[in-house]
Design a protein around this motif. Structure first.
Motif, PDB file in Angstrom:
ATOM      1  N   VAL A   1     -24.723  -2.508  41.938  1.00  0.00           N
ATOM      2  CA  VAL A   1     -24.931  -2.980  39.995  1.00  0.00           C
ATOM      3  C   VAL A   1     -24.523  -1.172  39.408  1.00  0.00           C
ATOM      4  O   VAL A   1     -24.490  -0.114  40.341  1.00  0.00           O
ATOM      5  N   ARG A   2     -23.338  -1.463  38.384  1.00  0.00           N
ATOM      6  CA  ARG A   2     -22.438  -0.407  38.461  1.00  0.00           C
ATOM      7  C   ARG A   2     -23.856   0.010  37.406  1.00  0.00           C
ATOM      8  O   ARG A   2     -23.819  -0.747  36.030  1.00  0.00           O
ATOM      9  N   THR A   3     -23.491   1.403  37.391  1.00  0.00           N
ATOM     10  CA  THR A   3     -24.743   2.404  36.360  1.00  0.00           C
ATOM     11  C   THR A   3     -23.815   2.165  34.658  1.00  0.00           C
ATOM     12  O   THR A   3     -24.471   2.649  33.736  1.00  0.00           O
TER      13      THR A   3
ATOM     14  N   ARG B   1     -19.254 -11.661  34.617  1.00  0.00           N
ATOM     15  CA  ARG B   1     -19.666  -9.990  34.496  1.00  0.00           C
ATOM     16  C   ARG B   1     -19.488  -9.876  36.033  1.00  0.00           C
ATOM     17  O   ARG B   1     -19.694  -8.300  36.079  1.00  0.00           O
ATOM     18  N   MET B   2     -19.441 -10.324  36.775  1.00  0.00           N
ATOM     19  CA  MET B   2     -18.589  -9.949  38.136  1.00  0.00           C
ATOM     20  C   MET B   2     -17.203  -9.207  38.231  1.00  0.00           C
ATOM     21  O   MET B   2     -16.242  -9.849  37.795  1.00  0.00           O
TER      22      MET B   2
ATOM     23  N   GLU C   1     -31.151 -14.842  30.282  1.00  0.00           N
ATOM     24  CA  GLU C   1     -30.897 -12.966  31.826  1.00  0.00           C
ATOM     25  C   GLU C   1     -30.550 -12.767  30.978  1.00  0.00           C
ATOM     26  O   GLU C   1     -30.194 -11.170  30.483  1.00  0.00           O
ATOM     27  N   ARG C   2     -30.122 -12.730  29.850  1.00  0.00           N
ATOM     28  CA  ARG C   2     -29.302 -12.443  28.476  1.00  0.00           C
ATOM     29  C   ARG C   2     -30.175 -11.485  28.314  1.00  0.00           C
ATOM     30  O   ARG C   2     -30.249 -10.427  27.532  1.00  0.00           O
ATOM     31  N   PHE C   3     -31.204 -12.247  27.072  1.00  0.00           N
ATOM     32  CA  PHE C   3     -31.634 -11.477  26.737  1.00  0.00           C
ATOM     33  C   PHE C   3     -32.817 -11.258  28.029  1.00  0.00           C
ATOM     34  O   PHE C   3     -32.767  -9.640  26.707  1.00  0.00           O
TER      35      PHE C   3
ATOM     36  N   PRO D   1     -23.397  -6.156  35.987  1.00  0.00           N
ATOM     37  CA  PRO D   1     -24.173  -4.918  35.454  1.00  0.00           C
ATOM     38  C   PRO D   1     -26.015  -4.649  35.641  1.00  0.00           C
ATOM     39  O   PRO D   1     -26.354  -3.647  35.247  1.00  0.00           O
ATOM     40  N   THR D   2     -26.427  -5.417  36.002  1.00  0.00           N
ATOM     41  CA  THR D   2     -27.863  -5.936  36.188  1.00  0.00           C
ATOM     42  C   THR D   2     -28.479  -5.778  37.250  1.00  0.00           C
ATOM     43  O   THR D   2     -28.265  -6.612  38.005  1.00  0.00           O
TER      44      THR D   2
END
Length: 480
Positions: free
Chosen positions: A81-83, A31-32, A211-213, A47-48
């Protein structure tokens, strides 16, 4: 971002995936995104905050090297980080305009329970899984491509049992907890369970990295639908969590504990993988460790030479399906299997190098070529990882006491000395902290452990008999 930049970014991601492997790439880099290149800086986004922190701490130099291989002018990486990745919560509709959604509708919205629309059911398994909030799945990681050997037979059998079960069947292993070092096949089995379970349509299987959790819970909190998210997770038939060692934060661990308990109590299956057994996950709450240890805990051992050979043969055969001219003699496969011993990812990397060389130069795969291409992957054999349980067992046997004696509060001479020796060995042969060692020796304070370690250190300089005993114990622990 120009089309040229996009092409370069695609090549950079390809290099990165080849270096770190598909599972690590999927966990940390899938997701980068590239925001653009300005002068000597490549601006990337994730995203985070957790992803940003982890990549900066562990992979920033590697990402930069991959960029510089494509564009020499890039001198630094800027990660943001993509807000916009987490949508702002929408205003609640007025009751007269839209009725309150049912509990089932909330679950479908948050986690993607079985859609009511027939068109959505036609989505491929992987697309439907990601649409439901799961981590990305690699289509190569199935039971058909998993090579079974002596070190993973039990784990493979347990995973197959879980995958073959049907809704309403008695849950035999719950939770199923798989632990092993890096590159030994944990993620392969977890994704294989997910592929097989979702292919039948009988049960809903959700695969999440730790991490996804965590990201899911943070996102749900920001969107003000945390309750629906929790309900959705607890409605999953089989919840699969990978890389549990990365689960951090007291609040997040509490949520995981509640979810774990709710699923197990409801007869739902939970499958978890980590790089160490539950007792060694020091950052986890005692209640979580206890619940994990109460299921089936299985270890995947190191890959033996015979298993490494079979893995390589399978990979060569799979590569030949896409590259018909790719040929690797058995002598070369045998050499790599014997020389590259660390883990399966190194084997994959060695084979990728041979494949790239074959495609780019057309050279035949000789032993000389193989020796040159994989020499940096040949690592010295690592010493055996000693566990505190092993130390306690070996010391108890040596001094003719029981393990429960070592953990007890007894202070007789025939127990105190073995206990101090065991604590000393735990401090010198493992990476465990003093508080953790104390906890594993009957809940003692770290100062007690420190006293024992210093006591034995002082005695070793003067007591040759004790020094010989300690050295003998160390040799036993390395051989067992």
């Amino acid at each position: 971002m120009t089309s040229l930049e996009q092409e370069r970014w695609s090549r950079v991601k390809g290099r990165l995936k080849a270096e770190v492997g598909d599972d690590i790439f999927s966990s940390w880099f899938a997701r980068m995104d590239l925001e653009g290149v300005e002068k000597d800086t490549a601006r990337l986004s994730v995203p985070t905050r957790f992803l940003k922190s982890w990549i900066q701490s562990h992979y920033s130099d590697r990402v930069l090297r991959c960029w510089q291989a494509e564009e020499h002018g890039v001198q630094r990486i800027e990660l943001t980080v993509r807000t916009a990745a987490i949508k702002a919560p929408q205003a609640k509709p007025r009751v007269e305009e839209q009725p309150e959604p049912s509990r089932e509708q909330k679950i479908e919205k948050v986690v993607g329970a079985e859609p009511r629309l027939s068109g959505a059911a036609a989505l491929p398994v992987s697309a439907a899984h990601e649409a439901s909030g799961g981590s990305p799945l690699d289509p190569r990681l199935t039971f058909d491509t998993f090579v079974v050997g002596r070190s993973n037979t039990l784990t493979h059998a347990a995973a197959k049992q879980v995958a073959a079960a049907r809704r309403g069947d008695l849950v035999m292993f719950n939770p199923l907890y798989i632990h092993a070092g890096v590159g030994l096949g944990k993620t392969h089995l977890l994704q294989a369970i997910t592929w097989a379970g979702n292919a039948t349509g009988d049960r809903k299987v959700l695969y999440l990295t730790a991490e996804r959790f965590m990201y899911g819970f943070v996102s749900a909190l920001k969107n003000q639908n945390a309750i629906a998210y929790k309900e959705a997770l607890r409605g999953i038939d089989v919840l699969v969590i990978d890389d549990l060692q990365f689960l951090t934060g007291k609040n997040m661990q509490a949520e995981f504990c509640h979810t774990l308990n709710a699923l197990i109590d409801a007869g739902r299956q939970v499958v978890i993988a980590a790089d160490r057994p539950p007792a060694d996950l020091e950052t986890l709450d005692d209640r979580v460790r206890s619940r994990l240890a109460g299921g089936l805990v299985v270890e995947m051992g190191p890959l033996g030479e015979e298993l490494r050979f079979e893995i390589l043969k399978n990979r060569v055969l799979a590569a030949r399906g896409h590259h018909p001219g790719f040929e690797v003699p058995d002598t070369v496969v045998s050499y790599i299997a014997k020389s590259v011993t660390h883990n399966g990812r190194d084997l994959e990397g060695a084979l990728n190098r041979l494949l790239a060389l074959s495609k780019l130069s057309g050279q035949p795969m000789t032993m000389e070529v193989a020796e040159r291409e994989v020499r940096d992957l040949i690592r010295p054999q690592e010493p055996k990882r000693v566990k505190i349980e092993d130390i306690q067992r070996v010391v108890a046997r040596q001094y003719n006491v029981s393990r429960s004696d070592l953990l007890s509060s007894r202070r007789t001479a025939n127990v105190v000395r073995p206990r101090q020796v065991a604590m000393y060995l735990a401090k010198t042969l493992t990476l465990r902290s003093l508080p953790e060692i104390g906890r594993r020796f009957g809940g003692r304070d770290h100062t007690t452990v420190l006293h024992a370690v210093r006591k034995i250190e002082n005695l070793l300089g003067n007591d040759t008999a004790l020094a010989d005993e300690v050295e003998a114990l160390k040799r036993q622990l390395q051989m067992e």
